[in-house]
Design an enzyme around this catalytic site. Sequence first.
Site, short mmCIF file in Angstrom:
data_model
loop_
_atom_site.label_atom_id
_atom_site.label_comp_id
_atom_site.label_asym_id
_atom_site.label_seq_id
_atom_site.Cartn_x
_atom_site.Cartn_y
_atom_site.Cartn_z
N HIS A 33 35.13 24.16 24.60
CA HIS A 33 33.99 23.33 24.19
C HIS A 33 33.82 23.33 22.68
O HIS A 33 33.52 22.32 22.06
CB HIS A 33 32.71 23.83 24.86
CG HIS A 33 32.74 23.64 26.34
ND1 HIS A 33 32.09 22.61 26.97
CD2 HIS A 33 33.40 24.31 27.31
CE1 HIS A 33 32.33 22.67 28.27
NE2 HIS A 33 33.12 23.70 28.49
N ASP A 48 26.30 19.68 23.73
CA ASP A 48 27.28 19.71 24.80
C ASP A 48 26.60 19.26 26.09
O ASP A 48 25.53 19.77 26.45
CB ASP A 48 27.81 21.15 24.93
CG ASP A 48 29.05 21.25 25.79
OD1 ASP A 48 29.04 20.71 26.91
OD2 ASP A 48 30.02 21.88 25.34
#
Length: 461
Positions: A22, A117
């Site tokens: 990520h 995110d």
Amino acid sequence: MGMENKPNKPHVLVFPFPGQGHINPMLQFAKRLLSKGVKAALVSTLYLANSSFSDSSISFSFDHHTISDGFDQGGFNQAANAETYLSTFCSVGSRSLAALIMKLGETGHPVDALVYDSLMPWALDVAKQFGVPSGAFFTQSCAVNSVYYHVWKGHLQLPLPRTRVHLPALPPLQVSELPSFVALHGLYRAWLDVLVNQFSNIDEADWVFFNHFYELETEVMDWMSKLWNVMTIGPTVPSAYLDKRLQNNKDYGMNIFDPNASACLSWLSGKPKGSVVYVSFGSIASLGTEQMAEIGWALKQRKGYFLWVVRETEKPKLPDNYIKETSNKGLVVTWCPQLEVLSHESIGCFLTHCGFNSVLEALSLGVPMLAMPQWTDQATNAKYIEDVWRVGIRARCDNKGIVKRETIEHGIKELLKEVGEKGKEIRKNLIKWKNLANKAVDAGGNSDKNIDKFIAELLSN
Ligand code: UDP
């Protein structure tokens, strides 16, 4: 863009989920923003900042802020289980992020936008409290995201019947080709909830970013663009491997594990072109001892070379004396500089778990893939690798769920063009994708234009 005339550069916080897969794409996105004059700042957890960012060479001058996930000493591994980590991160993280946004405002650095995110929709709720426009950043493929969206909407009722599923803008998918959290409903409850909840408040997001490029998933992108203000901004592979427009951008700049860079590169440098099989299962996936043995056999049996990333925690699963017995043809490391490895001319193919970053990297660098998906989104990525993008082949498991040594060996032979015609076709396709990826991020490409559009929208707010 008129940025020169604006007294203050827009201040954008980029907030990835604290995992290697990520951080890499979102950090790279932040670098692109920075290169276009945005004041991009990174938000990470205290634990990550203390453990991984401290001695790494982030070659860009980011402002770097930290918040707490509630586990400042050990991060995810400090939590009793995924449920505890995720719910604590949501409650502690929300308060901590709110405090950060408030503090920045009070000290004369108001936040103009938050890019969060998509695994953390609560970050959007926090930003909304302060009237800060926000963009969700998805680090998985659109096909995978679309599956979760249909679960969220109730179009896909779980558990699924044992058949194929037909979803808008996607090829028919076998249940085994769906993300494991969906296919094996009940096994990964906490993660399934997180992925489905990505869509809980998405309608309130001002932007929805995807880490790939339009041509890679045209149909599903067109379909999604009817729902949200979607933007493909990738692939977020460092610029040195694609358009080369960003200075000093050869790596992502952050490693959770220590990469054995010089050992890998000096070992690779002596090897013939296209002769090395690179093997990695990413930062999380964990294999059984039997599966490790099958891979080990396949690599040992072959005449050619291999470079195998076996994380410290996976090492006890290697067959006895394996490293010693294969030292004439193989190098086993606990982590490597994957981009430098994939772009090395000695690499012939990539035995991969099909993490989406690894897939995008191999596709952008032109490396054929032998797909051995383990869990989460990887089976869907593997399906796309073989049947949609046609940049690799799947190494299929037997009825006990093990990929046998012969299957691995045969797959490697096909990719290295030692048998059959597939290797040739795959390499041809890779040239096409590599060019498209490069074009997308280069000046005037789709992804580049989307980033400009995002910045223009920021400036007009
Ligand atoms: N990676 C690396 N060295 C390694 C293995 C992986 O630098 O030895 C990087 C890889 O380049 C990718 C990321 O770690 O950017 C892994 O992300 P991916 O989505 O492929 O898999 P995950 O770890 O999330 O399962």
